[in-house]
Structure formats: C-alpha cells, structure tokens
Write a protein that holds these residues in place. Structure first.
Motif, PDB file in Angstrom:
ATOM      1  N   MET A 151      27.732-102.112 -36.147  1.00 28.38           N
ATOM      2  CA  MET A 151      28.361-102.395 -37.438  1.00 28.38           C
ATOM      3  C   MET A 151      29.813-102.842 -37.286  1.00 28.38           C
ATOM      4  O   MET A 151      30.301-103.649 -38.067  1.00 28.38           O
ATOM      5  N   THR A 152      30.510-102.313 -36.289  1.00 28.47           N
ATOM      6  CA  THR A 152      31.936-102.621 -36.136  1.00 28.47           C
ATOM      7  C   THR A 152      32.268-103.406 -34.878  1.00 28.47           C
ATOM      8  O   THR A 152      33.376-103.885 -34.736  1.00 28.47           O
ATOM      9  N   GLY A 153      31.317-103.531 -33.976  1.00 30.45           N
ATOM     10  CA  GLY A 153      31.577-104.232 -32.724  1.00 30.45           C
ATOM     11  C   GLY A 153      31.843-105.704 -32.936  1.00 30.45           C
ATOM     12  O   GLY A 153      31.458-106.294 -33.952  1.00 30.45           O
ATOM     13  N   GLU A 154      32.514-106.297 -31.969  1.00 26.56           N
ATOM     14  CA  GLU A 154      32.902-107.697 -32.129  1.00 26.56           C
ATOM     15  C   GLU A 154      31.917-108.689 -31.521  1.00 26.56           C
ATOM     16  O   GLU A 154      32.153-109.880 -31.557  1.00 26.56           O
ATOM     17  N   CYS A 155      30.802-108.217 -30.983  1.00 26.83           N
ATOM     18  CA  CYS A 155      29.794-109.113 -30.414  1.00 26.83           C
ATOM     19  C   CYS A 155      28.645-109.326 -31.385  1.00 26.83           C
ATOM     20  O   CYS A 155      28.237-108.401 -32.078  1.00 26.83           O
ATOM     21  N   SER A 156      28.139-110.550 -31.398  1.00 29.67           N
ATOM     22  CA  SER A 156      27.027-110.870 -32.278  1.00 29.67           C
ATOM     23  C   SER A 156      26.369-112.165 -31.811  1.00 29.67           C
ATOM     24  O   SER A 156      27.016-113.005 -31.190  1.00 29.67           O
ATOM     25  N   SER A 157      25.097-112.292 -32.126  1.00 26.97           N
ATOM     26  CA  SER A 157      24.448-113.585 -31.879  1.00 26.97           C
ATOM     27  C   SER A 157      25.023-114.588 -32.868  1.00 26.97           C
ATOM     28  O   SER A 157      25.515-114.214 -33.938  1.00 26.97           O
ATOM     29  N   ILE A 158      24.983-115.858 -32.484  1.00 28.64           N
ATOM     30  CA  ILE A 158      25.478-116.930 -33.358  1.00 28.64           C
ATOM     31  C   ILE A 158      24.439-118.045 -33.393  1.00 28.64           C
ATOM     32  O   ILE A 158      23.656-118.203 -32.451  1.00 28.64           O
ATOM     33  N   PRO A 159      24.422-118.818 -34.461  1.00 28.11           N
ATOM     34  CA  PRO A 159      23.444-119.918 -34.538  1.00 28.11           C
ATOM     35  C   PRO A 159      23.667-120.953 -33.434  1.00 28.11           C
ATOM     36  O   PRO A 159      24.817-121.297 -33.108  1.00 28.11           O
ATOM     37  N   SER A 160      22.599-121.447 -32.864  1.00 32.10           N
ATOM     38  CA  SER A 160      22.723-122.465 -31.809  1.00 32.10           C
ATOM     39  C   SER A 160      23.380-123.734 -32.344  1.00 32.10           C
ATOM     40  O   SER A 160      24.000-124.477 -31.583  1.00 32.10           O
ATOM     41  N   THR A 161      23.302-123.962 -33.636  1.00 31.23           N
ATOM     42  CA  THR A 161      23.922-125.149 -34.235  1.00 31.23           C
ATOM     43  C   THR A 161      25.444-125.096 -34.212  1.00 31.23           C
ATOM     44  O   THR A 161      26.094-126.114 -34.444  1.00 31.23           O
ATOM     45  N   SER A 196      33.039-119.770 -17.376  1.00 31.35           N
ATOM     46  CA  SER A 196      33.280-118.493 -18.048  1.00 31.35           C
ATOM     47  C   SER A 196      32.068-118.010 -18.839  1.00 31.35           C
ATOM     48  O   SER A 196      32.093-116.926 -19.414  1.00 31.35           O
ATOM     49  N   VAL A 197      31.018-118.807 -18.875  1.00 30.65           N
ATOM     50  CA  VAL A 197      29.829-118.466 -19.654  1.00 30.65           C
ATOM     51  C   VAL A 197      29.032-117.389 -18.926  1.00 30.65           C
ATOM     52  O   VAL A 197      28.834-117.443 -17.712  1.00 30.65           O
ATOM     53  N   ILE A 198      28.545-116.413 -19.692  1.00 30.47           N
ATOM     54  CA  ILE A 198      27.743-115.310 -19.164  1.00 30.47           C
ATOM     55  C   ILE A 198      26.308-115.518 -19.634  1.00 30.47           C
ATOM     56  O   ILE A 198      26.087-115.836 -20.811  1.00 30.47           O
ATOM     57  N   PRO A 199      25.314-115.349 -18.746  1.00 30.48           N
ATOM     58  CA  PRO A 199      23.917-115.479 -19.199  1.00 30.48           C
ATOM     59  C   PRO A 199      23.587-114.410 -20.244  1.00 30.48           C
ATOM     60  O   PRO A 199      23.939-113.241 -20.075  1.00 30.48           O
ATOM     61  N   SER A 200      22.931-114.809 -21.319  1.00 27.94           N
ATOM     62  CA  SER A 200      22.561-113.838 -22.351  1.00 27.94           C
ATOM     63  C   SER A 200      21.294-113.101 -21.935  1.00 27.94           C
ATOM     64  O   SER A 200      20.540-113.574 -21.083  1.00 27.94           O
ATOM     65  N   GLY A 201      21.078-111.968 -22.546  1.00 29.67           N
ATOM     66  CA  GLY A 201      19.899-111.168 -22.246  1.00 29.67           C
ATOM     67  C   GLY A 201      18.679-111.601 -23.038  1.00 29.67           C
ATOM     68  O   GLY A 201      17.637-110.965 -22.959  1.00 29.67           O
ATOM     69  N   ASP A 202      18.820-112.662 -23.794  1.00 31.74           N
ATOM     70  CA  ASP A 202      17.702-113.210 -24.551  1.00 31.74           C
ATOM     71  C   ASP A 202      17.867-114.735 -24.600  1.00 31.74           C
ATOM     72  O   ASP A 202      18.649-115.294 -23.852  1.00 31.74           O
ATOM     73  N   ASP A 203      17.199-115.392 -25.450  1.00 31.14           N
ATOM     74  CA  ASP A 203      17.271-116.850 -25.523  1.00 31.14           C
ATOM     75  C   ASP A 203      18.213-117.322 -26.627  1.00 31.14           C
ATOM     76  O   ASP A 203      18.006-118.377 -27.221  1.00 31.14           O
ATOM     77  N   ASN A 204      19.261-116.547 -26.894  1.00 32.10           N
ATOM     78  CA  ASN A 204      20.201-116.870 -27.964  1.00 32.10           C
ATOM     79  C   ASN A 204      21.630-116.956 -27.443  1.00 32.10           C
ATOM     80  O   ASN A 204      21.947-116.431 -26.379  1.00 32.10           O
ATOM     81  N   PHE A 205      22.481-117.615 -28.234  1.00 21.61           N
ATOM     82  CA  PHE A 205      23.918-117.627 -27.965  1.00 21.61           C
ATOM     83  C   PHE A 205      24.538-116.412 -28.638  1.00 21.61           C
ATOM     84  O   PHE A 205      24.111-115.998 -29.724  1.00 21.61           O
ATOM     85  N   HIS A 206      25.544-115.826 -27.980  1.00 21.23           N
ATOM     86  CA  HIS A 206      26.265-114.670 -28.511  1.00 21.23           C
ATOM     87  C   HIS A 206      27.741-114.869 -28.198  1.00 21.23           C
ATOM     88  O   HIS A 206      28.094-115.484 -27.183  1.00 21.23           O
ATOM     89  N   ILE A 207      28.595-114.322 -29.054  1.00 24.72           N
ATOM     90  CA  ILE A 207      30.029-114.377 -28.804  1.00 24.72           C
ATOM     91  C   ILE A 207      30.652-113.042 -29.193  1.00 24.72           C
ATOM     92  O   ILE A 207      30.196-112.379 -30.134  1.00 24.72           O
TER      93      ILE A 207
END
Length: 111
Positions: free
Chosen positions: A38-48, A81-92
């Motif tokens: 709820m408060t963390g700064e990481c989240s998936s983002i749309p590939s667009t 600087s890109v880190i591989p995600s643990g799924d098939d989505n972009f996250h920031i």
C-alpha cells in the motif's frame, strides 16, 4: 546462542517489513522498495509507458500509471541499469520522490 537466534529472526523480520511483493508474487529487492503493497514505491507499470531509445528506456508516467505519480514524469534508464523482472511485466520503484527512479525492472525478453 538463543539470543543470536532471536536477533537473526528480528533482522529477517525487519527486511521483510521494508520489501514487498509484486502483485504477480515475486518480491522486489529490499534496496529498491521500502514499505508494503500500500505504501511501497514499487509497482508494475503499463508497457505502453516504456519506449526503447538509443540511450536506454524512456518511461513516461502519468497519474494512474503508478500509485506515487501525481503529475507527468519522464525517466531515462540506461540499459545497463535495468533489472530483470520476476514476471513478464515492467515495474518501477520511485524513491525518495516520484521524480526519482530508484529501480526499473523489465521482462527478460526486453533486456
């Protein structure tokens, strides 16, 4: 010896309190994400919102793309600087403010 076990358990509990998982089930590294889902700064983002460029990924986020974003923000993340995600989505991860990209994750096939 018992005190050492208690200290170790407390340290592990502290780490998990500062890292949280992506909605798909993998956990963001503690260095990237502080807080919880709820408060963390990481989240998936749309590939667009992500565009490859000669210098790295250009990410343009608007309100609604990430829970911390309140106005349009542009980030440039060098490919090294890109880190591989643990799924098939972009996250920031945005820390300490929404203007600062702390960690960026991309699907393995995009790296």
């Amino acid at each position: 010896m018992f005190a050492g076990v208690v200290a170790t358990a407390a340290e592990l509990q502290d780490v998990s309190a500062f890292a949280h998982g992506a909605s798909s089930g993998w956990t963001y590294p503690p260095a990237c994400c502080h807080g919880d889902s709820m408060t963390g700064e990481c989240s998936s983002i749309p590939s667009t919102t992500v565009t490859p460029s000669p210098d790295g990924y250009v990410i343009v986020l608007r309100p609604g793309d990430h829970r911390k974003v309140t106005h349009k923000n542009r980030y440039l993340v060098p490919y090294d600087s890109v880190i591989p995600s643990g799924d098939d989505n972009f996250h920031i991860c945005l820390h300490p403010t929404e203007e600062h990209e702390n960690c960026f994750f991309a699907p393995a096939e995009a790296i």
